[in-house]
Enzyme design. Structure first.
Site, PDB file in Angstrom:
ATOM      1  N   GLU A 157      -1.176  -2.854   0.259  1.00 10.40           N
ATOM      2  CA  GLU A 157      -2.369  -2.022   0.500  1.00 10.40           C
ATOM      3  C   GLU A 157      -2.620  -1.098  -0.689  1.00 10.40           C
ATOM      4  O   GLU A 157      -1.698  -0.530  -1.254  1.00 10.40           O
ATOM      5  CB  GLU A 157      -2.157  -1.153   1.752  1.00 10.40           C
ATOM      6  CG  GLU A 157      -1.907  -1.961   3.011  1.00 10.40           C
ATOM      7  CD  GLU A 157      -1.346  -1.091   4.135  1.00 10.40           C
ATOM      8  OE1 GLU A 157      -1.817   0.057   4.246  1.00 10.40           O
ATOM      9  OE2 GLU A 157      -0.442  -1.551   4.847  1.00 10.40           O
ATOM     10  N   SER A 158      -3.915  -0.929  -1.004  1.00  9.62           N
ATOM     11  CA  SER A 158      -4.261  -0.165  -2.211  1.00  9.62           C
ATOM     12  C   SER A 158      -3.822   1.298  -2.097  1.00  9.62           C
ATOM     13  O   SER A 158      -3.386   1.896  -3.072  1.00  9.62           O
ATOM     14  CB  SER A 158      -5.766  -0.244  -2.470  1.00  9.62           C
ATOM     15  OG  SER A 158      -6.458   0.233  -1.325  1.00  9.62           O
TER      16      SER A 158
END
Length: 1465
Positions: free
Chosen positions: A662-663
């Site tokens: 996930e960013s």
């Protein structure tokens, strides 16, 4: 001669001027030599057309200057009056050097000039004391290294090059060499290497000589490293160079590219330092071969010189060594710069150059090794550049290179291991452990070389200990010891293949490690007091420090504590991988994390624990939870990014966990990274945001370049464009970004790290990290030869080691391999015993027993011969018993297997039949005689004929005779030579086993081992079967029981330990046997022997031992009957030997029960009575404790009709005689005891006496006349001889009621009821009748006072009345008719005299008087008038009084004999 004289030193010549002739001749000799050399050079020059004719030139010179100078020298030499060492060598060297320098001279002339110089150098004329020697040497080196000549043909060129090498080497080896400067030494090496390089296109001989000279030079230079600090001047300065200079060496090497024209190889040499510009700059045409080149003094351009010029011109020392060593390391960079992977294909690069360089490096380390650590610059070269290259060449496909690399590392280990801790770890993890296993793609040759190297390391005594202490016990390092030990044991395992040299090699390594431990065990008992480590409270595990790394008292505990922590962390990692929350809880429970978690401790757990699931760590670190964010920042803080490139730092950071997908998580992780990076290595970045943006950019570039799904790849321009204005609004330098771009493109950042990859490869970023770590790593612990950590190490490797040695032993077919394995087994046994690792020793014994072949179900026809032919089985058998004898103290369950082997040998008839009994008897013998004679070997030839069991011909001789015997159906077959030899070998083997010692020496076994041995014997014997068991099983059980009894007897001091087990086993046999058999016989007599032998020593156990004899009473009737006589003899022997040791009633009860039983047994009764007689005769062993029991036993013998009546009479005598003991005890008791005790004693003695007379009463009814009569007389004796015994009135009343009256009544009843069975009852009745008044009158004074006297008196009168009327065979007895009135009359007279029977005129009348006469009148009516006549009262009174007194005195006194007493009545 002059030369020899000169060699002794110049000073000698100076001190003896008077020796003029000698000095003169030396000077002249030297002058002549130089003269002849001048002649030689001129002669060669004249042969050349150019020099031969008259010289014409612009000047007026007649001759060329070269010739002139030579001739001028010739004129001078004979005219010199001074000593040679006072003459400047330049004067006589210069003309030759000019010839060498001149490019006009051809190869032959140059060659001769070089030879002349060489000759002068070897004359030892020039040494450090010679005038102006420095300039001369400088001149010489400059001239030779810039030698020029015309090449006319290849051969002459090679000769000149060879001579150049010769002269340069002579310069370095001469006495004056120490006057050379650093610069000159570098130039010499430089020139030499250029010749090596050029020789590539020349002949083989020149190549060999050039390389050899290079080796000699390096050896010569580095051998002086140890002297550096002792010599004066610049050498010392050279070692203590300033920090700036070191920085110069490390960071500012000049990077120039030069072309090497080397026949078959054209490659770029990068990273050479300026000081050694080793290229040939002039073209090598046919005209001229120039050995020209930049030397250190001539700095090229802007590059910095590592050492300043001043240092380089000083006499040579460390500076030139550093330069040379650095150059040698740079030669290894060739592969790197060729861009070749050394593992890509078989010897794909020329192995020549690296091999040559490695050989030189090895020489340098061999000679300079011990001193290197005093010189930081050399050390840092080895730690970083050299080791980095070794790591790379270690994975080379060439076995030659690999072998050389391993040799270098072994040398470095010896000399510098304290400085190379992490480098050694990396070498073993990334090279040896990868190559020695085929799964990483290594060839067989590579595996073999790696394994040989590893075995060499194992042979270094302290290697494995140091690996364990420094690496396995360090949480930041891998478990190198464990991995190597596992590798060796796995590699020794032949899996589905025959044994190969590789297996044997690995075995050698294993055994070297084990034998090292075994040797250390002998050096001290540091390991024996082993205490497990525990953590009582939380301390940060990454902060654990040791106070003193040189003192074992400190570091041993520290290391063991650290290993404990590391193990716990690994377990914690395992829990964490299953459930992160539970994992952390587990670590809190073991005090490795604090009860209240803090971010730093969790961060350190993630950072330093191997085996964690990197996905879980990544998720945890990327979590938005505040605690997780704190952990992330602490985690980043554990990294050292000092002076690191951004991409290198990022690679290291992302290797430790998997970057989440996930960013937001990526953002958080990279923020923490950027903050830490900027803090430590800002370089050109203005703030941490710039670091963050650039890091993001690198991650994106990495994905773009290495993700197959991205079709259009980012170009360098795109990357640079994307990163505009990120550095605080400004651009980053283009070169900086370009370098990053290419680094990522070439080498992917792995965002998915390998999970638990076995042995990682060494990448550049990992190497940089390693160098950073090594600065902070804990000091290297050096171990000595004591076994500080062997317990822990052995516990790790013992299992695989035993398995590996066993498998090799199983597969082996050669004697030397057997022996190697056996040495290993014995070493394992020694270590296990000394470190008290009983489980390991048991495993070893189990393993070895399998190889004896004794446990295999015998499929062969002739197992004895098969055993004799099987060397492996024999050697294994001897080893098993060697271990049992040597280390028996620590064997536990292994005894079962050892016993199985012994039983098998017993079944084959290979043991003496009485191995066990001998063991017991011999000790008995030596104990009894007190001579302590040495035990004879029970396997001596004397025993052999009696071997085997009687059931079948199974003894060795029996088997042998079967071979020899004439069978009825088959013709006689003589045993062959081979069979005889096999028999002999078998015999010899069994003799070498000393099996009997196990049992005879069992008294020295430790308690636990002894107990296990006894249990094993019981187990091996098997459960006794009800009913019939096979003869073989019974034979085994008997043999085991013999051994069990033997060890019991040998361990009398520890009988408590063994007793319960032995007793239970024997009880089991006794209670389950219904028919006589060898086993029950052995059990019963064994039990008796144990009691016999142990009673004298174990008084506290006497009851226990004697109670065990009650088992004999529980024998089945048939069994008891069969062995009764022998049992009784044994009991009798026991009693005679130990009567004084038997004190308790319980013990005596058992003994007397056993003796009583024999009373009715025809064969046994004699021995039984004999024992009883021994106890009772003269009261020898009668005690209050056994009195009643013995009396009871005597009564049984008296009543027994087995044997002669005489024995019954003797038994009665024993009973009657025992009354004297009672009197004696009563007397002793009065003197010795207090009042209460005396009362109690009196009471007890009274009871014993009462039991005695009750016993006699029973015998009084015996059918046999003489026994019966003797019993009555004995009873009378016991009733009347009681002066010393105080008997209460109540007891006497009981005596009358229960004994005397009962006996009289019973005799009367018998007379009337069974007249036929009882002969001559009349005599018995007469004796019994006499007894009554006698006892009554004796007690009259006491009893007459009692209220019950009347009743007693009436009882007496009643019996007299009955006897008066008795009829024997239908008619009254005359004797009784006469006797009863007589006795009654006497009694009445005494009663009258004593005033008991008197007519009292009382109101109530006189009942005693009345009743008396009532009865008396029934017996003899005339008695009243006789006793109390009415008239002549006084007269009769006096007369009767006299008579009464007579009777009384007679009756009351002690009658000397029974008959006399009776007659007197």
């Amino acid at each position: 001669m002059g030369r020899l004289k000169l060699q002794t030193g110049i000073k000698a010549i100076e001190e003896e001027p008077e020796d003029f002739d000698d000095t003169y001749s030396n000077k002249t000799t030297l002058a002549c030599m130089i003269n002849s050399e001048i002649g030689a050079v001129l002669a060669v020059m004249r042969r050349n057309v150019r020099w031969g004719g008259r010289y014409v030139s612009g000047d007026d010179q007649l001759e060329h200057s070269l010739i002139q100078s030579l001739k001028a020298l010739r004129k001078q030499i004979f005219s010199w009056q001074h000593q040679w060492h006072t003459i400047n060598p330049a004067v006589y060297l210069q003309p030759f050097l000019e010839v060498i320098r001149s490019d006009e001279t051809g190869a032959p002339i140059t060659g001769v000039a070089l030879s002349s110089v060489y000759k002068i150098l070897t004359l030892d004329v020039i040494d450090q004391n010679t005038v102006n020697v420095e300039d001369a040497m400088s001149l010489l080196v400059d001239a030779v290294t810039s030698c020029r000549f015309e090449v006319t043909d290849p051969a002459s060129e090679e000769v000149v090059l060879m001579k150049i090498l010769q002269v340069l080497l002579a310069c370095m080896k001469g006495k004056a060499s120490i006057m050379l400067s650093n610069q000159h030494v570098c130039t010499i090496v430089n020139t030499c290497f250029r010749i090596v390089h050029q020789a590539g296109t020349k002949g083989e001989l020149l190549q060999r000589i050039a390389r050899n000279t290079m080796h000699e030079l390096v050896r010569c230079i580095f051998s002086h490293l140890s002297d550096v600090n002792n010599t004066k001047g610049a050498l010392v300065n050279g070692t203590n160079t300033s920090k700036q200079e070191i920085a110069g060496l490390n960071n500012e090497h000049a990077f120039q590219s030069r072309q090497l024209d080397n026949g078959n190889m054209s490659s770029e040499y990068d990273g050479q330092s300026l000081s050694l510009n080793l290229a040939s700059n002039t073209s090598m045409g046919a005209e001229a071969a120039g050995l020209d080149g930049d030397t250190i003094g001539a700095g090229t351009g802007k590059s910095t010189v590592p050492y300043d010029l001043h240092l380089m011109t000083e006499p040579y020392g460390v500076p030139c060594m550093v330069e040379i060593f650095h150059f040698l390391c740079s030669l290894l960079n060739v592969v790197e710069h060729m861009g070749m992977d050394p593992r890509s294909n078989t010897i794909a690069f020329d192995e020549d150059v690296p091999l040559f360089a490695l050989g030189l490096i090895n020489s340098a380390i061999e000679l300079g090794g011990p001193s290197i650590h005093q010189h930081p610059r050399l050390l840092s070269l080895i730690q970083d550049e050299l080791f980095r290259n070794l790591m790379q060449f270690g994975l080379s496909m060439s076995p030659l290179i690999l072998s050389m690399v391993c040799s270098i590392v072994l040398n470095l280990y010896h000399h510098l291991r304290t400085e190379l801790k992490l480098q050694l770890e990396a070498f073993f993890s990334c090279v040896i452990l990868r190559l020695a296993q085929s799964r990483y793609g290594a060839s067989y040759q590579q595996q073999e070389v790696a394994m040989e190297a590893l075995v060499d390391f194992c042979r270094q005594k302290t290697f494995m200990v140091e690996m364990y202490a420094n690496l396995d016990c360090d949480i930041t390092c891998s478990n190198v010891f464990e991995d190597l030990a596992n590798l060796l044991s796995k590699s020794a395992f032949p899996v589905n293949c025959p044994l190969s040299s590789m297996h044997i090699l690995a075995l050698d390594g294993l055994i070297a490690v084990i034998q090292g431990m075994a040797e250390r065990v002998s050096n001290g008992s540091a390991g024996s007091e082993y205490t497990p480590v525990t953590l009582e409270e939380y301390t940060p595990f990454w902060m654990v420090k040791c106070d003193n790394y040189n003192d074992p008292d400190h570091w041993v505990l520290f290391v063991r504590r650290r290993k404990y922590i590391k193990r716990r962390l690994m377990i914690g990692a395992d829990h964490f991988n299953r459930d992160p929350k539970k994992g952390l809880e587990f670590l809190q429970g073991t005090h490795l994390l604090p009860d209240k978690l803090d971010p730093q401790s969790v961060a350190c757990f993630f950072r330093y624990t191997s085996g964690l699931d990197k996905n879980l760590v990544g998720d945890f670190l990327g979590n938005h939870d505040e605690f997780c964010v704190q952990v992330l920042h602490e985690f980043a803080g554990t990294f050292d990014f000092q002076d690191m490139n951004l991409d290198t730092a990022l690679r290291l950071f992302l290797e430790t966990f998997r970057l989440p997908g996930e960013s937001q998580k990526i953002q958080r992780v990279l923020e923490a990274f950027s903050e830490r990076y900027y803090e430590q290595s800002p370089h050109i970045l203005v703030n941490k945001d710039a670091a963050l943006l650039l890091s993001y950019s690198l991650i994106m570039l990495n994905t773009d370049q290495h993700n197959v799904q991205v079709k259009k790849k980012m170009t360098e321009e795109d990357f640079i464009r994307n990163n505009r204005h990120i550095n605080g609004g400004n651009d980053l330098p283009r070169e900086f970004l370009s370098e990053l771009y290419h680094s990522i493109c070439k080498n992917e950042i792995r965002t998915i790290p390998e999970q638990g990859a076995g042995f990682p490869e060494m990448t550049p970023s990992r190497w940089i990290d390693l160098m950073h770590k090594s600065k902070k790593s804990a000091p290297y612990i050096v171990s000595d030869s004591r076994p500080y950590l062997d317990h822990d190490m052995f516990a790790i490797m013992s299992g695989p080691t035993i398995a590996a040695i066993s498998v090799v032993f199983d597969h082996a077919e050669h004697e030397e391999v057997y022996q190697t394995c056996i040495d290993g087994f014995l070493a394992v046994a020694k270590i296990s015993a000394c470190h008290h690792l009983e489980d390991v020793l048991d495993d070893l014994v189990v393993s070895l027993c399998k190889f004896t072949t004794l446990l295999n179900p015998s499929s062969v026809e002739e197992p004895v011969l098969a055993f004799g032919d099987d060397a492996k089985a024999r050697i294994a058998t001897v080893t098993v018993f060697t271990i049992a004898n040597r280390y028996g103290d620590y064997i536990r369950t292994g005894w079962r297997n050892i016993l199985d082997c012994i039983l098998r040998l017993h079944k084959l008839g290979l043991l003496p039949a009485r191995v066990a009994s001998d063991a017991a008897d011999e000790t008995e013998l030596s104990a009894d005689t007190g001579q302590g004679k040495p035990l004879t070997n029970s396997l001596s030839s004397a025993h052999l004929p009696s071997m085997g069991t009687p059931r079948r011909s199974s003894g060795l001789m029996g088997r042998f005779s079967q071979l020899l015997s004439l069978d009825t159906e088959e013709p006689r077959s003589q045993p062959t030579e081979q069979q005889l030899a096999a028999h002999q070998r078998t015999l010899q083997t069994i003799q070498n086993c000393h099996i009997d010692s196990i049992f005879t020496e069992s008294k020295f076994l430790q308690a636990e081992s002894l107990l296990q041995l006894a249990r094993a014997l019981i187990w091996a014997a098997g459960r006794p079967q009800k009913g019939n068991s096979s003869p073989e099983d019974e034979d085994t059980a008997v043999f085991c029981l013999e051994l069990l009894i033997a060890i019991t007897l040998n361990n009398r001091d520890r009988i408590v330990l063994l007793w319960q087990g032995v007793y239970d086993y024997i009880a089991n046999i006794v209670q389950s046997t219904v028919m006589p058999c060898a086993l029950v016989e052995k059990a019963v007599f064994g039990l008796l022997r144990i009691c016999q032998r142990l009673l004298p020593y174990k008084e506290n156990l006497a009851d226990e031992l004697l109670r065990s004899l009650q088992l004999v009473l529980k024998l089945d009737a048939r069994v008891a009957d069969a062995y009764c006589e022998q049992i009784t003899q044994e009991v009798s022997r026991l009693v005679k030997a130990n009567a004084s040791h038997i004190r308790s009633q319980l013990g005596w009860r058992t003994i007397t029960s056993l003796l009583s039983i024999t009373a009715r047994h025809p064969e046994a009764s004699e021995a039984g009575f004999d024992a009883l007689f021994f106890i009772m005769s003269d009261g020898a062993h009668l005690l209050p404790a056994n009195y009643v029991l013995c009396v009871d036993a005597s009564r049984q013998f008296a009543e027994s009709r087995v044997g002669q009546a005489e024995r019954s009479v003797r038994a009665l005598d024993l009973m009657a005689g025992s009354v004297d003991c009672l009197a004696q005890w009563a007397c002793e008791g009065k003197e010795a005891m207090g009042e209460e005790e005396a009362v109690k004693m009196t009471q007890d003695i009274g009871e014993m006496w009462f039991r005695l007379i009750q016993g006699l009463r029973k015998v009084c009814l015996d059918q046999r006349e003489d026994v019966r009569n003797h019993a009555i007389l004995s009873l009378q004796k016991c009733l009347t001889r009681v002066d010393g015994i105080h008997l209460s009135h109540g007891l006497w009343l009981q005596c009358f009621d229960l004994v005397i009256f009962t006996m009289l009544d019973d005799l009367l009843e018998i007379t009337q009821g069974h007249p036929k069975d009882y002969r001559n009852m009349e005599g018995s009745l007469v004796l019994a009748m006499k007894l009554l008044p006698k006892v009554f009158l004796q007690l009259l004074p006491d009893l007459s006072q009692l209220t019950t006297f009347c009743k007693l008196w009436l009882g007496v009168l009643g019996r007299l009345e009955k006897y008066m009327k008795v009829k024997i065979r239908g008619k009254k007895s005359e004797k009784l008719q006469e006797l009863v009135p007589e006795l009654l009359k006497n009694t009445l007279l005494v009663m009258k005299t004593k005033g008991v029977l008197v007519q009292r005129s009382a109101l109530g009348g006189d009942s005693l008087w009345e009743l008396t006469w009532l009865h008396v009148n029934n017996i003899a009516p005339s008695l009243q008038s006789e006793v109390f006549p009415d008239q002549n009262l006084e007269h009769s009174h006096s007369k009767q009084g006299e008579a009464g007194e007579d009777i009384t005195s007679d009756e009351m006194g002690h009658v000397p004999s029974t008959e006399g007493a009776a007659g007197g009545g």
